[in-house]
Design a protein around this motif. Structure first.
Motif, mmCIF file in Angstrom:
data_model
loop_
_atom_site.group_PDB
_atom_site.id
_atom_site.type_symbol
_atom_site.label_atom_id
_atom_site.label_comp_id
_atom_site.label_asym_id
_atom_site.label_seq_id
_atom_site.Cartn_x
_atom_site.Cartn_y
_atom_site.Cartn_z
ATOM 1 N N ASN A 56 -29.194 20.875 -6.551
ATOM 2 C CA ASN A 56 -28.405 21.744 -5.515
ATOM 3 C C ASN A 56 -27.887 20.909 -4.495
ATOM 4 N N THR A 88 -27.380 24.803 -0.951
ATOM 5 C CA THR A 88 -26.695 25.805 -1.639
ATOM 6 C C THR A 88 -27.374 25.986 -2.995
ATOM 7 N N GLU A 89 -27.314 27.060 -3.558
ATOM 8 C CA GLU A 89 -27.875 27.742 -4.832
ATOM 9 C C GLU A 89 -27.051 28.572 -5.391
ATOM 10 N N TRP A 90 -26.551 28.250 -6.780
ATOM 11 C CA TRP A 90 -25.650 29.254 -7.538
ATOM 12 C C TRP A 90 -26.093 30.336 -7.878
ATOM 13 N N TYR A 92 -24.805 35.004 -7.686
ATOM 14 C CA TYR A 92 -24.335 35.844 -7.170
ATOM 15 C C TYR A 92 -25.129 36.765 -6.438
ATOM 16 N N TYR A 110 -27.740 31.170 -1.218
ATOM 17 C CA TYR A 110 -26.903 31.329 -2.443
ATOM 18 C C TYR A 110 -25.515 31.625 -2.299
ATOM 19 N N SER A 111 -24.665 31.005 -3.219
ATOM 20 C CA SER A 111 -23.255 30.787 -3.165
ATOM 21 C C SER A 111 -22.709 32.574 -2.963
ATOM 22 N N ASP A 115 -19.960 33.678 -0.389
ATOM 23 C CA ASP A 115 -18.459 34.236 -0.898
ATOM 24 C C ASP A 115 -18.252 35.683 -0.899
#
Length: 298
Positions: A56, A88-90, A92, A110-111, A115
Protein backbone atom coordinates in the motif's frame (compact mmCIF):
# COMPACT_ATOMS: atom_id res chain seq x y z
CA UNK A 1 -18.28 27.11 7.01
CA UNK A 2 -15.30 27.23 9.36
CA UNK A 3 -14.71 24.03 11.32
CA UNK A 4 -14.05 24.69 15.00
CA UNK A 5 -11.23 22.91 16.80
CA UNK A 6 -12.59 21.13 19.87
CA UNK A 7 -10.10 21.80 22.65
CA UNK A 8 -9.62 19.04 25.25
CA UNK A 9 -12.53 17.09 23.75
CA UNK A 10 -13.54 14.29 26.11
CA UNK A 11 -14.95 11.28 24.19
CA UNK A 12 -17.05 10.31 27.20
CA UNK A 13 -19.27 13.28 26.38
CA UNK A 14 -20.33 11.83 23.01
CA UNK A 15 -19.82 8.07 23.32
CA UNK A 16 -22.89 5.88 22.94
CA UNK A 17 -24.02 4.78 26.45
CA UNK A 18 -23.48 1.05 25.80
CA UNK A 19 -20.05 1.73 24.33
CA UNK A 20 -19.07 3.96 27.24
CA UNK A 21 -20.18 1.35 29.79
CA UNK A 22 -18.15 -1.41 28.12
CA UNK A 23 -15.05 0.76 27.79
CA UNK A 24 -15.29 1.65 31.48
CA UNK A 25 -15.50 -2.04 32.39
CA UNK A 26 -12.52 -3.01 30.22
CA UNK A 27 -10.53 -0.15 31.70
CA UNK A 28 -11.00 -1.57 35.21
CA UNK A 29 -9.42 -4.94 34.36
CA UNK A 30 -5.91 -4.90 35.87
CA UNK A 31 -3.23 -5.01 33.17
CA UNK A 32 -5.71 -5.85 30.39
CA UNK A 33 -4.82 -2.88 28.18
CA UNK A 34 -1.07 -3.40 28.62
CA UNK A 35 -1.27 -7.13 27.92
CA UNK A 36 -3.55 -6.66 24.92
CA UNK A 37 -1.29 -3.98 23.46
CA UNK A 38 1.76 -6.23 23.89
CA UNK A 39 0.06 -9.22 22.25
CA UNK A 40 -1.17 -7.14 19.31
CA UNK A 41 2.13 -5.35 18.90
CA UNK A 42 4.03 -8.62 18.53
CA UNK A 43 1.45 -10.44 16.43
CA UNK A 44 -1.29 -8.82 14.38
CA UNK A 45 0.00 -5.23 14.17
CA UNK A 46 3.55 -6.06 13.08
CA UNK A 47 2.34 -8.48 10.42
CA UNK A 48 -0.25 -6.00 9.20
CA UNK A 49 2.30 -3.18 9.08
CA UNK A 50 4.66 -5.31 6.97
CA UNK A 51 1.77 -6.08 4.62
CA UNK A 52 0.84 -2.40 4.33
CA UNK A 53 4.43 -1.34 3.68
CA UNK A 54 4.74 -3.98 0.97
CA UNK A 55 1.42 -3.45 -0.80
CA UNK A 56 0.00 0.00 0.00
CA UNK A 57 0.92 3.64 -0.50
CA UNK A 58 2.30 5.32 2.64
CA UNK A 59 0.84 8.81 2.99
CA UNK A 60 3.29 11.27 4.55
CA UNK A 61 3.67 15.03 4.57
CA UNK A 62 6.16 14.66 1.71
CA UNK A 63 4.65 11.80 -0.33
CA UNK A 64 1.02 13.04 -0.45
CA UNK A 65 0.80 16.41 1.32
CA UNK A 66 -2.86 17.18 0.53
CA UNK A 67 -4.30 13.98 2.00
CA UNK A 68 -1.83 14.04 4.91
CA UNK A 69 -2.86 17.61 5.77
CA UNK A 70 -6.55 16.66 5.69
CA UNK A 71 -6.02 13.76 8.09
CA UNK A 72 -3.85 15.98 10.31
CA UNK A 73 -6.50 18.70 10.39
CA UNK A 74 -9.22 16.22 11.41
CA UNK A 75 -6.98 14.91 14.21
CA UNK A 76 -6.49 18.47 15.44
CA UNK A 77 -10.22 19.25 15.30
CA UNK A 78 -10.97 16.20 17.49
CA UNK A 79 -7.89 16.75 19.69
CA UNK A 80 -6.54 13.26 18.89
CA UNK A 81 -3.13 12.74 20.47
CA UNK A 82 -2.15 9.35 18.96
CA UNK A 83 -1.69 10.38 15.33
CA UNK A 84 -1.71 7.31 13.08
CA UNK A 85 0.49 6.19 10.24
CA UNK A 86 -1.59 6.65 7.08
CA UNK A 87 -1.90 4.29 4.13
CA UNK A 88 -4.20 4.05 1.13
CA UNK A 89 -5.71 0.83 -0.20
CA UNK A 90 -7.22 0.17 -3.60
CA UNK A 91 -10.92 -0.55 -3.46
CA UNK A 92 -13.97 1.40 -4.50
CA UNK A 93 -15.51 1.34 -1.06
CA UNK A 94 -16.51 4.47 0.80
CA UNK A 95 -14.67 3.31 3.86
CA UNK A 96 -11.50 3.33 5.90
CA UNK A 97 -10.23 1.23 8.79
CA UNK A 98 -7.92 1.60 11.77
CA UNK A 99 -5.81 -0.90 13.64
CA UNK A 100 -2.90 -0.89 16.08
CA UNK A 101 -2.45 1.18 19.20
CA UNK A 102 -0.62 4.34 20.33
CA UNK A 103 2.64 4.75 18.37
CA UNK A 104 1.69 1.81 16.13
CA UNK A 105 -1.78 3.08 15.19
CA UNK A 106 -2.48 2.54 11.49
CA UNK A 107 -5.15 4.30 9.42
CA UNK A 108 -5.94 2.93 5.97
CA UNK A 109 -8.22 4.87 3.61
CA UNK A 110 -9.79 3.20 0.59
CA UNK A 111 -9.22 4.99 -2.71
CA UNK A 112 -12.98 4.99 -3.31
CA UNK A 113 -13.53 7.20 -0.27
CA UNK A 114 -11.06 9.77 -1.59
CA UNK A 115 -12.43 9.68 -5.14
CA UNK A 116 -16.17 9.61 -4.43
CA UNK A 117 -16.47 12.05 -1.52
CA UNK A 118 -16.05 15.80 -1.27
CA UNK A 119 -13.80 17.27 1.42
CA UNK A 120 -16.44 17.53 4.16
CA UNK A 121 -17.64 13.99 3.51
CA UNK A 122 -14.10 12.62 3.59
CA UNK A 123 -13.58 14.53 6.86
CA UNK A 124 -16.56 12.57 8.19
CA UNK A 125 -14.98 9.22 7.21
CA UNK A 126 -11.58 10.19 8.62
CA UNK A 127 -13.24 11.58 11.75
CA UNK A 128 -15.09 8.30 12.23
CA UNK A 129 -11.76 6.45 12.32
CA UNK A 130 -10.24 9.08 14.60
CA UNK A 131 -13.19 8.42 16.90
CA UNK A 132 -12.12 4.79 17.17
CA UNK A 133 -8.59 5.93 18.03
CA UNK A 134 -9.74 8.51 20.57
CA UNK A 135 -12.04 6.07 22.41
CA UNK A 136 -9.42 3.26 22.26
CA UNK A 137 -11.83 1.00 20.41
CA UNK A 138 -9.19 -0.40 18.09
CA UNK A 139 -7.20 -2.43 20.57
CA UNK A 140 -10.33 -4.15 21.90
CA UNK A 141 -11.90 -4.66 18.48
CA UNK A 142 -8.85 -6.45 17.14
CA UNK A 143 -8.41 -8.57 20.25
CA UNK A 144 -12.07 -9.60 20.19
CA UNK A 145 -11.79 -10.52 16.52
CA UNK A 146 -8.65 -12.58 17.09
CA UNK A 147 -10.13 -14.38 20.10
CA UNK A 148 -13.36 -15.32 18.39
CA UNK A 149 -11.66 -16.35 15.13
CA UNK A 150 -9.17 -18.64 16.84
CA UNK A 151 -11.68 -20.17 19.24
CA UNK A 152 -14.07 -20.94 16.37
CA UNK A 153 -11.55 -23.53 15.21
CA UNK A 154 -12.53 -25.59 18.28
CA UNK A 155 -16.25 -26.51 18.08
CA UNK A 156 -16.83 -27.11 21.79
CA UNK A 157 -15.04 -23.93 22.81
CA UNK A 158 -16.86 -22.00 20.07
CA UNK A 159 -20.23 -23.14 21.42
CA UNK A 160 -19.28 -22.13 24.97
CA UNK A 161 -18.03 -18.70 23.95
CA UNK A 162 -20.92 -17.91 21.59
CA UNK A 163 -22.77 -15.73 24.15
CA UNK A 164 -19.56 -13.77 24.78
CA UNK A 165 -19.05 -13.28 21.05
CA UNK A 166 -22.65 -12.05 20.64
CA UNK A 167 -22.05 -9.55 23.45
CA UNK A 168 -18.78 -8.36 21.91
CA UNK A 169 -20.37 -7.92 18.50
CA UNK A 170 -23.22 -5.94 20.06
CA UNK A 171 -20.72 -3.65 21.74
CA UNK A 172 -18.79 -3.37 18.46
CA UNK A 173 -21.94 -2.13 16.73
CA UNK A 174 -22.58 0.42 19.47
CA UNK A 175 -18.99 1.65 19.16
CA UNK A 176 -19.71 2.39 15.50
CA UNK A 177 -22.44 4.80 16.62
CA UNK A 178 -19.86 6.53 18.82
CA UNK A 179 -17.46 6.92 15.92
CA UNK A 180 -20.22 8.19 13.63
CA UNK A 181 -20.71 10.97 16.17
CA UNK A 182 -16.98 11.67 16.07
CA UNK A 183 -17.21 11.85 12.28
CA UNK A 184 -19.91 14.50 12.54
CA UNK A 185 -17.88 16.44 15.11
CA UNK A 186 -14.99 16.35 12.64
CA UNK A 187 -16.85 17.70 9.61
CA UNK A 188 -19.39 19.77 11.62
CA UNK A 189 -21.90 19.57 8.79
CA UNK A 190 -24.92 17.30 9.41
CA UNK A 191 -25.94 17.37 5.74
CA UNK A 192 -22.46 16.23 4.67
CA UNK A 193 -22.53 13.43 7.25
CA UNK A 194 -25.93 12.15 6.06
CA UNK A 195 -24.88 12.46 2.41
CA UNK A 196 -21.84 10.31 3.19
CA UNK A 197 -24.05 7.62 4.69
CA UNK A 198 -26.33 7.82 1.64
CA UNK A 199 -23.35 7.15 -0.62
CA UNK A 200 -22.35 4.23 1.61
CA UNK A 201 -25.74 2.61 1.00
CA UNK A 202 -24.80 2.00 -2.63
CA UNK A 203 -26.37 4.90 -4.51
CA UNK A 204 -24.82 4.91 -8.02
CA UNK A 205 -22.40 7.77 -8.63
CA UNK A 206 -24.54 9.25 -11.43
CA UNK A 207 -27.30 9.95 -8.87
CA UNK A 208 -25.11 11.46 -6.15
CA UNK A 209 -26.40 14.97 -6.85
CA UNK A 210 -30.06 14.09 -7.37
CA UNK A 211 -31.04 11.82 -4.47
CA UNK A 212 -33.45 13.30 -1.94
CA UNK A 213 -31.78 13.58 1.47
CA UNK A 214 -35.08 14.19 3.27
CA UNK A 215 -36.60 11.01 1.84
CA UNK A 216 -33.59 9.01 2.96
CA UNK A 217 -33.87 10.49 6.45
CA UNK A 218 -37.53 9.44 6.49
CA UNK A 219 -36.46 5.92 5.46
CA UNK A 220 -33.92 5.84 8.30
CA UNK A 221 -36.46 6.91 10.91
CA UNK A 222 -39.03 4.42 9.64
CA UNK A 223 -36.53 1.59 9.81
CA UNK A 224 -35.70 2.37 13.42
CA UNK A 225 -39.20 2.98 14.76
CA UNK A 226 -41.81 1.28 12.60
CA UNK A 227 -40.69 -2.35 12.70
CA UNK A 228 -42.76 -4.33 15.16
CA UNK A 229 -43.62 -7.88 16.21
CA UNK A 230 -41.76 -10.60 14.34
CA UNK A 231 -39.94 -7.94 12.29
CA UNK A 232 -38.13 -6.78 15.42
CA UNK A 233 -37.01 -10.34 16.20
CA UNK A 234 -35.82 -10.84 12.62
CA UNK A 235 -34.12 -7.45 12.72
CA UNK A 236 -32.13 -8.37 15.82
CA UNK A 237 -31.28 -11.94 14.83
CA UNK A 238 -29.97 -10.93 11.43
CA UNK A 239 -27.12 -8.85 12.90
CA UNK A 240 -26.06 -10.99 15.88
CA UNK A 241 -22.67 -11.82 14.35
CA UNK A 242 -22.17 -8.49 12.56
CA UNK A 243 -19.44 -6.09 13.65
CA UNK A 244 -21.25 -3.10 12.10
CA UNK A 245 -24.86 -1.92 12.32
CA UNK A 246 -27.04 -1.53 9.25
CA UNK A 247 -25.98 1.54 7.31
CA UNK A 248 -29.50 2.99 7.35
CA UNK A 249 -29.71 2.49 11.13
CA UNK A 250 -26.44 4.40 11.51
CA UNK A 251 -28.10 7.35 9.79
CA UNK A 252 -31.13 7.04 12.08
CA UNK A 253 -28.94 7.06 15.20
CA UNK A 254 -26.99 10.06 13.94
CA UNK A 255 -30.19 11.99 13.18
CA UNK A 256 -31.56 11.16 16.64
CA UNK A 257 -28.34 12.39 18.27
CA UNK A 258 -28.43 15.64 16.30
CA UNK A 259 -32.09 16.26 17.13
CA UNK A 260 -31.44 15.59 20.84
CA UNK A 261 -29.31 18.75 20.96
CA UNK A 262 -26.23 16.87 22.20
CA UNK A 263 -24.23 17.57 19.05
CA UNK A 264 -24.71 21.35 19.33
CA UNK A 265 -24.00 21.20 23.06
CA UNK A 266 -20.63 19.52 22.51
CA UNK A 267 -19.62 22.03 19.82
CA UNK A 268 -20.57 24.86 22.15
CA UNK A 269 -18.72 23.30 25.11
CA UNK A 270 -15.43 22.47 23.40
CA UNK A 271 -15.03 24.96 20.53
CA UNK A 272 -11.74 26.77 20.98
CA UNK A 273 -11.75 30.54 21.38
CA UNK A 274 -8.71 32.53 20.18
CA UNK A 275 -6.72 34.54 22.67
CA UNK A 276 -7.25 38.22 21.81
CA UNK A 277 -3.53 38.88 22.28
CA UNK A 278 -1.84 36.04 20.35
CA UNK A 279 -4.56 34.00 18.64
CA UNK A 280 -3.81 30.80 20.55
CA UNK A 281 -6.96 28.62 20.74
CA UNK A 282 -8.16 27.95 24.27
CA UNK A 283 -11.25 26.61 26.07
CA UNK A 284 -13.78 29.40 26.42
CA UNK A 285 -13.54 29.35 30.23
CA UNK A 286 -9.75 29.82 30.24
CA UNK A 287 -8.25 32.49 32.47
CA UNK A 288 -4.63 32.13 31.40
CA UNK A 289 -2.83 31.83 28.05
CA UNK A 290 0.58 30.17 28.32
CA UNK A 291 1.70 31.65 25.00
CA UNK A 292 1.54 35.35 25.88
CA UNK A 293 1.42 34.83 29.66
CA UNK A 294 -1.79 36.52 30.71
CA UNK A 295 -5.57 36.50 30.59
CA UNK A 296 -6.63 35.51 27.07
CA UNK A 297 -9.82 37.53 26.87
CA UNK A 298 -8.99 40.78 28.70
Amino acid sequence: MEVKKLINLDPKDYEHPVDRKMLKYLGTLPGFETLTNWVLDWTFVKWHLIDLKGSNFHVTEESCPELYKQVKNVAEVLDVQDFPQIYTEWGYYINAYTTGFKENTLLTIYSGAVDLLNKEQLDYIIGHEMGHIKSKHVIYHVMAEMMTNYIQEWPIAAALIKPIKIGLMYWNRMSEFTSDRAGLLACQNPDAAIDTVIKMTGVPQKYFNSVDRKKFMEQAKEFEYLLSGTEVIMKNLSVLDNSHPWTVLRAAELIKWIESGEYDAIIDKYAGVPCIHCGNLLPKDSTYCHVHGGHPFK
